[in-house]
Design a protein around this motif. Structure first.
Motif, mmCIF file in Angstrom:
data_model
loop_
_atom_site.group_PDB
_atom_site.id
_atom_site.type_symbol
_atom_site.label_atom_id
_atom_site.label_comp_id
_atom_site.label_asym_id
_atom_site.label_seq_id
_atom_site.Cartn_x
_atom_site.Cartn_y
_atom_site.Cartn_z
ATOM 1 N N TYR A 1 10.224 -1.936 0.249
ATOM 2 C CA TYR A 1 10.467 -1.147 1.459
ATOM 3 C C TYR A 1 10.123 -1.969 2.704
ATOM 4 N N ARG A 2 9.059 -2.741 2.628
ATOM 5 C CA ARG A 2 8.668 -3.598 3.754
ATOM 6 C C ARG A 2 9.803 -4.553 4.115
ATOM 7 N N TRP B 1 4.081 1.886 0.669
ATOM 8 C CA TRP B 1 3.964 0.932 1.770
ATOM 9 C C TRP B 1 2.739 1.234 2.622
ATOM 10 N N ALA C 1 6.247 -0.983 -2.330
ATOM 11 C CA ALA C 1 5.842 -1.237 -0.946
ATOM 12 C C ALA C 1 6.502 -2.496 -0.407
ATOM 13 N N GLU C 2 6.497 -3.541 -1.202
ATOM 14 C CA GLU C 2 7.083 -4.807 -0.761
ATOM 15 C C GLU C 2 8.586 -4.664 -0.548
#
Length: 530
Positions: free
Chosen positions: A129-130, A14, A126-127
């Motif tokens: 977790y975002r 992230w 990352a997406e």
């Protein structure tokens, strides 16, 4: 992968993804300035987390040494110098492991990247977790780049309830299925097979002695003897190979401990005999000191072991005979090794570690440990049992004593019916002093000498000689299988596999595809890594 918390994969991805999305210079200094306040905030959030799952967290949160004293502060400064390493836990522990699983590209002149960058796999993590931390004030502040003002403790607590390391098990709708897929299927074929077997072995072993917690010391004994406190560990047939490898790993730890403890014995006794290293000690006097200690060994009962009465002139074969009357070494490489007599390898190791005196009893215990290891791994008839592990057994080189070479030489000497004094002198001169000189010379100009030969004498140096096991990786492995939601924590009693953990153990794998499907939105995957 020598890391502890799987969710760091998501968090670091992230941070990398956000850096590449920002309008910032693409250089290391810029990335360090971007990265550090974000990990500092994350570390503090993990320290103030009040989720019920947080009590099962094992292993340090990166930056905890400096962060933990601030856990009760009403707010937190993101610019706080939370760790010495410029790239924090990412640079110290996770970067290489994430690269191996295809989550990122490490910057280098060869690939043209000025800064590490997430791959499609990393971007999908990352997406996920975002999305998991969306709606929190901390997420908003970071997305807006507001990292110069203090962040309230309340905001950090709310962020932790969604983004803490402990919350991965509750992230079924976000990064949990992706990380499960990554840990089971990302990497080269050899990496995937080895990692998967080890994770399954941890799940298999978790079903042993379920009513009680399992510590690292328990783990060592279970993988080596496969018996602890009356409970037996019998690996599933398809896990026999990986279980045997782990048995050899622990055997090598006992083996290495003998020589490290002998170095501690010799260096401390040598310093005492030479006024702290002011004079040299003739080798003849050193051997006399060793023989005298062995001869006096039966006068010492503080070790807590009932060792056979011996002296320097006792034949090593006689000590072995006494040991074999108490310790059953007959089972093969895949069997349960009975814990009988209180003189097995772990009992000898534990006594030497806790007693920590440099006397004859300790010397006898270390010689006994060597002789038992020979029975387990070093006899010619054992070679076929460990045929698949020969590389592990033979591994050595100039800076490490290889078990196979040592055992071959020990077997030859045992045929000559050597005495315990002979055995001790051989170990100390050829495998303690000589080996230590090789290692210390390789570390020059740093001065790490504890003992050094000077003609027909030896000189001792006032430096500590620790004798400890290497990390067994139990905490990292047990935390991984727990935080990936396959088993309850090893730190508590009544341990149970989850439904997903039961399927992984029984079927040997879980369905793949979640990671590839998520990563497809960000580009093509390298087939070798997916």
């Amino acid at each position: 992968m020598l890391t502890v918390h799987p969710r760091y994969w998501s968090f670091y991805s992230w941070v990398l993804d956000d850096f590449w999305a920002a309008d910032l210079p693409r250089n290391r200094a810029s990335f360090v300035s971007f990265y550090r306040p974000r990990e500092a905030i994350f570390s503090m959030a993990c320290h103030v987390c009040d989720a019920p799952e947080h009590v099962t967290i094992v292993g340090n949160v990166n930056g905890s040494r400096r962060i933990s004293p601030k856990a009760n502060d009403p707010d937190f400064d993101p610019q706080f110098d939370y760790i010495k390493e410029p790239l924090g836990g990412y640079g110290l522990y996770y970067r290489s492991a994430m690269e191996l699983t295809g989550s990122l590209v490490v910057a280098s002149p060869a690939n043209g990247f000025p800064v590490d960058a997430p791959t499609p796999i990393g971007r999908s993590l990352a997406e996920a977790y975002r999305n998991a931390v969306a709606g929190t004030e901390v997420s908003r502040l970071l997305s807006e780049g507001k990292i110069t003002e203090p962040v309230s403790r309340e905001a950090l607590v709310k962020f932790a309830r969604k983004g803490c390391l402990c919350q991965l098990r509750a992230a079924e709708a976000h990064d949990l299925p992706l990380l499960r897929d990554l840990f089971l299927h990302s990497g080269t074929a050899a990496e995937v097979a080895s990692r998967g077997e080890t994770l399954r072995m941890l799940l298999d072993l978790s079903t042993c002695r379920q009513a009680e917690e399992l510590s690292q010391d328990d783990f060592r004994q279970l993988v080596y003897f496969r018996q602890l406190d009356g409970s037996d560990y019998r690996p599933r047939p398809e896990l026999l190979d990986v279980a045997r490898r782990w048995r050899v790993y622990q055997g090598r730890e006992y083996f290495a401990y003998v020589f490290n403890r002998l170095l501690r014995w010799v260096s401390r006794r040598g310093l005492a005999a030479t006024d702290g290293g002011l004079t040299v000690l003739p080798k003849a006097e050193l051997w006399a000191l060793v023989d005298d200690s062995l001869t006096r060994s039966s006068q010492v009962d503080d070790l807590g072991l009932i060792l056979p009465a011996v002296d320097a002139s006792t034949r090593a074969s006689s000590l072995l005979e006494g040991l074999l009357a108490e310790v059953d070494v007959s089972p093969d490489a895949d069997g349960v090794w009975p814990r009988t007599g209180g003189l097995d390898e772990h009992a000898l190791y534990t006594a030497c570690r806790e007693y920590d005196q440099d006397d004859g009893a300790t010397m006898v215990a270390l010689l006994a440990l060597v002789l038992l290891l020979r029975e387990r791994f070093g006899l010619p008839r054992r070679a076929l049992e460990y045929a698949k592990e020969q590389v592990l057994v033979a591994e050595g080189g100039s800076l490490r004593i290889g078990m196979a070479r040592f055992m071959h030489q020990l077997n030859q000497r045992m045929l000559r019916d050597l005495t315990l004094g002979d055995l001790a002198r051989w170990l100390i001169e050829d495998f303690v002093i000589v080996q230590h000189e090789r290692v210390a010379t390789a570390k020059l100009p740093d001065d790490t000498y504890r003992v050094r030969r000077v003609g027909a004498a030896v000189r001792f140096f006032a430096q500590d000689s620790p004798a400890v096991f290497n990390d067994s990786r139990f905490h990292a492995l047990s935390t991984t299988v727990h935080e990936l939601g396959w088993v309850s924590t090893f730190n508590e009693s009544d341990r149970q596999l989850t439904g997903s953990g039961q399927r992984l153990l029984a079927d040997g794998d879980l369905p793949r595809g979640a990671l590839a499907a998520a990563a497809a939105a960000f580009g093509e995957l390298d087939a070798e890594r997916s």
